[in-house]
Design a protein around this motif. Structure first.
Motif, short mmCIF file in Angstrom:
data_model
loop_
_atom_site.label_atom_id
_atom_site.label_comp_id
_atom_site.label_asym_id
_atom_site.label_seq_id
_atom_site.Cartn_x
_atom_site.Cartn_y
_atom_site.Cartn_z
N MET A 132 -9.11 45.10 -13.79
CA MET A 132 -8.97 43.92 -14.64
C MET A 132 -9.38 42.65 -13.90
N GLU A 133 -9.04 42.55 -12.59
CA GLU A 133 -9.37 41.36 -11.82
C GLU A 133 -10.88 41.18 -11.70
N TYR A 134 -11.60 42.29 -11.57
CA TYR A 134 -13.05 42.19 -11.43
C TYR A 134 -13.69 41.68 -12.73
N GLY A 135 -13.13 42.03 -13.84
CA GLY A 135 -13.64 41.55 -15.12
C GLY A 135 -13.47 40.05 -15.28
N ILE A 136 -12.31 39.55 -14.87
CA ILE A 136 -12.05 38.11 -14.94
C ILE A 136 -12.94 37.38 -13.95
N LEU A 137 -13.09 37.92 -12.75
CA LEU A 137 -13.96 37.31 -11.74
C LEU A 137 -15.41 37.29 -12.23
N GLY A 138 -15.86 38.37 -12.83
CA GLY A 138 -17.20 38.43 -13.37
C GLY A 138 -17.41 37.42 -14.48
N LEU A 139 -16.41 37.25 -15.33
CA LEU A 139 -16.49 36.27 -16.40
C LEU A 139 -16.57 34.85 -15.84
N LEU A 140 -15.82 34.56 -14.80
CA LEU A 140 -15.87 33.24 -14.17
C LEU A 140 -17.23 32.97 -13.54
N VAL A 141 -17.81 33.99 -12.92
CA VAL A 141 -19.15 33.84 -12.34
C VAL A 141 -20.17 33.60 -13.45
N LEU A 142 -20.06 34.33 -14.54
CA LEU A 142 -20.97 34.14 -15.67
C LEU A 142 -20.86 32.73 -16.24
N ILE A 143 -19.65 32.24 -16.41
CA ILE A 143 -19.45 30.89 -16.94
C ILE A 143 -20.04 29.86 -15.98
N ALA A 144 -19.82 30.03 -14.69
CA ALA A 144 -20.36 29.09 -13.69
C ALA A 144 -21.88 29.10 -13.72
N ASP A 145 -22.49 30.28 -13.83
CA ASP A 145 -23.94 30.37 -13.85
C ASP A 145 -24.54 29.77 -15.12
N VAL A 146 -23.91 29.99 -16.25
CA VAL A 146 -24.39 29.38 -17.50
C VAL A 146 -24.29 27.86 -17.40
N TYR A 147 -23.20 27.36 -16.84
CA TYR A 147 -23.03 25.93 -16.63
C TYR A 147 -24.14 25.38 -15.73
N ALA A 148 -24.44 26.09 -14.65
CA ALA A 148 -25.50 25.65 -13.74
C ALA A 148 -26.85 25.63 -14.44
N ILE A 149 -27.16 26.66 -15.20
CA ILE A 149 -28.46 26.73 -15.87
C ILE A 149 -28.60 25.63 -16.93
N ILE A 150 -27.54 25.35 -17.65
CA ILE A 150 -27.58 24.25 -18.63
C ILE A 150 -27.85 22.93 -17.92
N ASN A 151 -27.19 22.70 -16.80
CA ASN A 151 -27.40 21.46 -16.05
C ASN A 151 -28.78 21.41 -15.42
N ILE A 152 -29.31 22.54 -15.00
CA ILE A 152 -30.66 22.57 -14.44
C ILE A 152 -31.66 22.14 -15.51
N PHE A 153 -31.54 22.69 -16.71
CA PHE A 153 -32.49 22.36 -17.76
C PHE A 153 -32.30 20.96 -18.32
N SER A 154 -31.14 20.36 -18.13
CA SER A 154 -30.95 18.99 -18.60
C SER A 154 -31.33 17.96 -17.54
N SER A 155 -31.70 18.40 -16.34
CA SER A 155 -32.10 17.47 -15.29
C SER A 155 -33.54 17.01 -15.52
#
Length: 61
Positions: free
Chosen positions: A1-24
């Protein structure tokens, strides 16, 4: 279960980064390179982007 939550947090962080990259205001080539870095190395790429990547609309062109 912990790995699923950790994976979800990494996915959210990466989506956030990509959105900010494209808005730069950096060039298309720089956006592509930053996006590839975040996609290929999700955790390390996010950390590198966080400290050295292009900043949203305040970035200089």
């Amino acid at each position: 279960m912990e790995y699923g939550i950790l994976g979800l947090l990494v996915l959210i962080a990466d989506v956030y980064a990509i959105i900010n990259i494209f808005s730069s205001r950096v060039s298309v080539g720089a956006k592509l390179l930053w996006t590839l870095l975040v996609l290929i190395l999700p955790v390390l790429g996010f950390i590198i982007w966080f400290f050295a990547g292009p900043r949203g609309n305040a970035a200089a062109a």
